[in-house]
Design a protein around this motif. Sequence first.
Motif, PDB file in Angstrom:
ATOM      1  N   ILE A   1       0.874  -1.188   0.000  1.00  0.00           N
ATOM      2  CA  ILE A   1       0.000   0.000   0.000  1.00  0.00           C
ATOM      3  C   ILE A   1       0.902   1.227   0.000  1.00  0.00           C
ATOM      4  N   ASN A   2       0.721   2.086  -0.993  1.00  0.00           N
ATOM      5  CA  ASN A   2       1.503   3.320  -1.042  1.00  0.00           C
ATOM      6  C   ASN A   2       0.583   4.457  -0.596  1.00  0.00           C
ATOM      7  N   THR A   3       0.881   5.029   0.569  1.00  0.00           N
ATOM      8  CA  THR A   3      -0.077   5.930   1.225  1.00  0.00           C
ATOM      9  C   THR A   3       0.261   7.398   1.044  1.00  0.00           C
ATOM     10  N   CYS A   4      -0.764   8.245   1.292  1.00  0.00           N
ATOM     11  CA  CYS A   4      -0.611   9.697   1.171  1.00  0.00           C
ATOM     12  C   CYS A   4      -1.222  10.332   2.412  1.00  0.00           C
ATOM     13  N   SER A   5      -0.592  11.405   2.920  1.00  0.00           N
ATOM     14  CA  SER A   5      -1.167  12.013   4.116  1.00  0.00           C
ATOM     15  C   SER A   5      -1.424  13.505   3.951  1.00  0.00           C
ATOM     16  N   VAL A   6      -1.452  13.987   2.713  1.00  0.00           N
ATOM     17  CA  VAL A   6      -1.571  15.435   2.516  1.00  0.00           C
ATOM     18  C   VAL A   6      -2.898  15.989   3.030  1.00  0.00           C
ATOM     19  N   ARG A   7      -3.977  15.283   2.771  1.00  0.00           N
ATOM     20  CA  ARG A   7      -5.273  15.821   3.182  1.00  0.00           C
ATOM     21  C   ARG A   7      -6.157  14.774   3.846  1.00  0.00           C
ATOM     22  N   GLU A   8      -7.007  15.246   4.792  1.00  0.00           N
ATOM     23  CA  GLU A   8      -8.156  14.496   5.283  1.00  0.00           C
ATOM     24  C   GLU A   8      -7.981  13.013   5.612  1.00  0.00           C
ATOM     25  N   LYS A   9      -8.080  12.702   6.814  1.00  0.00           N
ATOM     26  CA  LYS A   9      -8.233  11.329   7.305  1.00  0.00           C
ATOM     27  C   LYS A   9      -7.504  10.230   6.532  1.00  0.00           C
ATOM     28  N   PRO A  10      -6.277  10.451   6.107  1.00  0.00           N
ATOM     29  CA  PRO A  10      -5.614   9.399   5.326  1.00  0.00           C
ATOM     30  C   PRO A  10      -5.320   8.161   6.148  1.00  0.00           C
ATOM     31  N   GLU A  11      -5.057   8.339   7.445  1.00  0.00           N
ATOM     32  CA  GLU A  11      -4.745   7.152   8.242  1.00  0.00           C
ATOM     33  C   GLU A  11      -5.938   6.209   8.276  1.00  0.00           C
ATOM     34  N   GLN A  12      -7.122   6.824   8.475  1.00  0.00           N
ATOM     35  CA  GLN A  12      -8.325   5.980   8.523  1.00  0.00           C
ATOM     36  C   GLN A  12      -8.470   5.167   7.246  1.00  0.00           C
ATOM     37  N   LYS A  13      -8.160   5.834   6.110  1.00  0.00           N
ATOM     38  CA  LYS A  13      -8.273   5.148   4.829  1.00  0.00           C
ATOM     39  C   LYS A  13      -7.335   3.932   4.813  1.00  0.00           C
ATOM     40  N   VAL A  14      -6.108   4.135   5.294  1.00  0.00           N
ATOM     41  CA  VAL A  14      -5.147   3.026   5.296  1.00  0.00           C
ATOM     42  C   VAL A  14      -5.631   1.918   6.230  1.00  0.00           C
ATOM     43  N   TYR A  15      -6.135   2.301   7.426  1.00  0.00           N
ATOM     44  CA  TYR A  15      -6.620   1.287   8.366  1.00  0.00           C
ATOM     45  C   TYR A  15      -7.755   0.487   7.749  1.00  0.00           C
ATOM     46  N   SER A  16      -8.620   1.163   6.991  1.00  0.00           N
ATOM     47  CA  SER A  16      -9.743   0.404   6.444  1.00  0.00           C
ATOM     48  C   SER A  16      -9.242  -0.552   5.354  1.00  0.00           C
ATOM     49  N   VAL A  17      -8.253  -0.125   4.573  1.00  0.00           N
ATOM     50  CA  VAL A  17      -7.691  -1.049   3.573  1.00  0.00           C
ATOM     51  C   VAL A  17      -7.006  -2.226   4.280  1.00  0.00           C
ATOM     52  N   LEU A  18      -6.285  -1.928   5.359  1.00  0.00           N
ATOM     53  CA  LEU A  18      -5.601  -3.011   6.092  1.00  0.00           C
ATOM     54  C   LEU A  18      -6.605  -4.014   6.646  1.00  0.00           C
ATOM     55  N   GLY A  19      -7.733  -3.506   7.107  1.00  0.00           N
ATOM     56  CA  GLY A  19      -8.792  -4.379   7.614  1.00  0.00           C
ATOM     57  C   GLY A  19      -9.324  -5.279   6.505  1.00  0.00           C
ATOM     58  N   ARG A  20      -9.512  -4.691   5.336  1.00  0.00           N
ATOM     59  CA  ARG A  20     -10.027  -5.437   4.192  1.00  0.00           C
ATOM     60  C   ARG A  20      -9.033  -6.516   3.745  1.00  0.00           C
ATOM     61  N   LEU A  21      -7.728  -6.203   3.855  1.00  0.00           N
ATOM     62  CA  LEU A  21      -6.719  -7.158   3.363  1.00  0.00           C
ATOM     63  C   LEU A  21      -6.441  -8.302   4.343  1.00  0.00           C
ATOM     64  N   ALA A  22      -6.755  -8.081   5.641  1.00  0.00           N
ATOM     65  CA  ALA A  22      -6.409  -9.090   6.662  1.00  0.00           C
ATOM     66  C   ALA A  22      -6.868 -10.500   6.276  1.00  0.00           C
TER      67      ALA A  22
END
Length: 458
Positions: A42-63
């Motif tokens: 996963i190549n992540t971005c943190s410039v705007r708005e809740k990016p961590e949440q987005k990554v956590y939700s992808v991580l949850g989906r991939l588990a």
Amino acid sequence: MKFTVLTFGCQMNVHDSDWLIRAMESRGWTAVEESEANIFIINTCSVREKPEQKVYSVLGRLAPLCKNPGDFVAVGGCVAQQIGAGFMEKFPHVRLVFGSDGISQAPAALEDLARNHDKKLVLTDFVPEYPEREGGEVSSNLDLLPPGIGTIPGQAFVNIMQGCDNFCAYCIVPYTRGRQKSRAAEAVISECRSLVMAGVREITLLGQNVNSFGMDKKGAELTFAQLLYRISEIEGLERIRFTTSHPKDIAPEVIKAFGELPNLCPSLHLPVQSGSDRILKKMGRKYDRARYLGIVDGLREACPDIALTTDIIVGFPGETDEDFEQTMDMMERVRYESSFSFKYSDRPGVAAVRMHPKVDEEVAQNRLARLQESQNRITRESLEALTGREMVVLLERPSRKQEDGGVSWRGKDPGGRVINVHFEGCAEEAKLGGKLVRVKIIEAKNHSLVGAKLGEPW
Ligand code: 5AD
Ligand code: SF4
């Protein structure tokens, strides 16, 4: 090994992901769809708005997809730089975290982890020099590149620097990508040369602030303008673009280059962020309206057809109605062909977090809507003004809308505008990607143009 890369964020991230895919393929790995993959990057971005949440939700989906002992997830990019090993504590299927500078070591780390199932690695240290990346050389047959990874036939991106020294008050980039590090000019030029030899016709130079290229090396390197002139000499290179430019760093020589270099595209992304001197000062942008407008005049004098685009933030802390009107006024004065506009949001650790008063959410939303409405009108008007003109289009891919009796392709003119062209009687599978075609503009849509083909593509 079968792997997939999920990319969020800017062009630099898209380019980083492309490189990583090539680097892994050159090591014998195969890029596949998510459903078939064993290793997920996963190549992540943190410039705007809740990016961590987005990554956590992808991580949850991939588990649940990490079923076998060798399956794992690697998290890279700006959020990885920020959170670091924290990802591994929450998500046991994450076995690699790599930051902005760590990406050059990611291919070797991925191979290591694929062999050693108990191992975990964190690569988030910043290094003092631009880390050259090996193993991701462009294949001489562009058809071999894996599809759907942002690769457009005939076009390529080349990194010229990493990081940023500006610390604009709203921006997290200097914290996640680190200090500015220019790449060696000769490495950039030789990468451009090999791309052109492999069939690339358009190169976009990438960096957070390309206009300050070389400044971190205290005069030991070429300036950005000199770099442009050198790259422009490469035979067979039809188009050069670059992004992003900070207005305070754009040198007169670069402005002049727009009038002198035939293959430098007449288009420039010049983020203004705000039209109010008061807000620009609070943002730490180090230019004011007058200076910005002076640059715009200079650019239009050197290159009357230049297509200007921008980034704008509304609702920066303390922005009043009067400040916002100044931004609206800037839009009318510059008449950008298009813009990206955002509501300000606090990013962890940036200076603006401590600036008050925060602008009410609804007020910011209304400002954003007004700004975007005015941009839509200006975009439509500037596209309409182009009907009847002749342009050369670099074809990218089949258009979304197709009509009978041929095939339609979408591409870009030198200004970066999207143009759809119909090829009458042409087979659907015609390989037109990467070809140039001369067209006459016959219609303007809201965000694109329609061109009638004038000759055969070449
Ligand atoms: N809030 C809103 N927009 C932001 N940008 C950067 N940081 C923020 C923030 N905290 C916007 C700027 C920049 C673009 C990449 O993202 O306009 O140019
Ligand atoms: Fe962020 Fe400003 Fe650097 Fe751009 S110039 S990356 S907005 S700090």
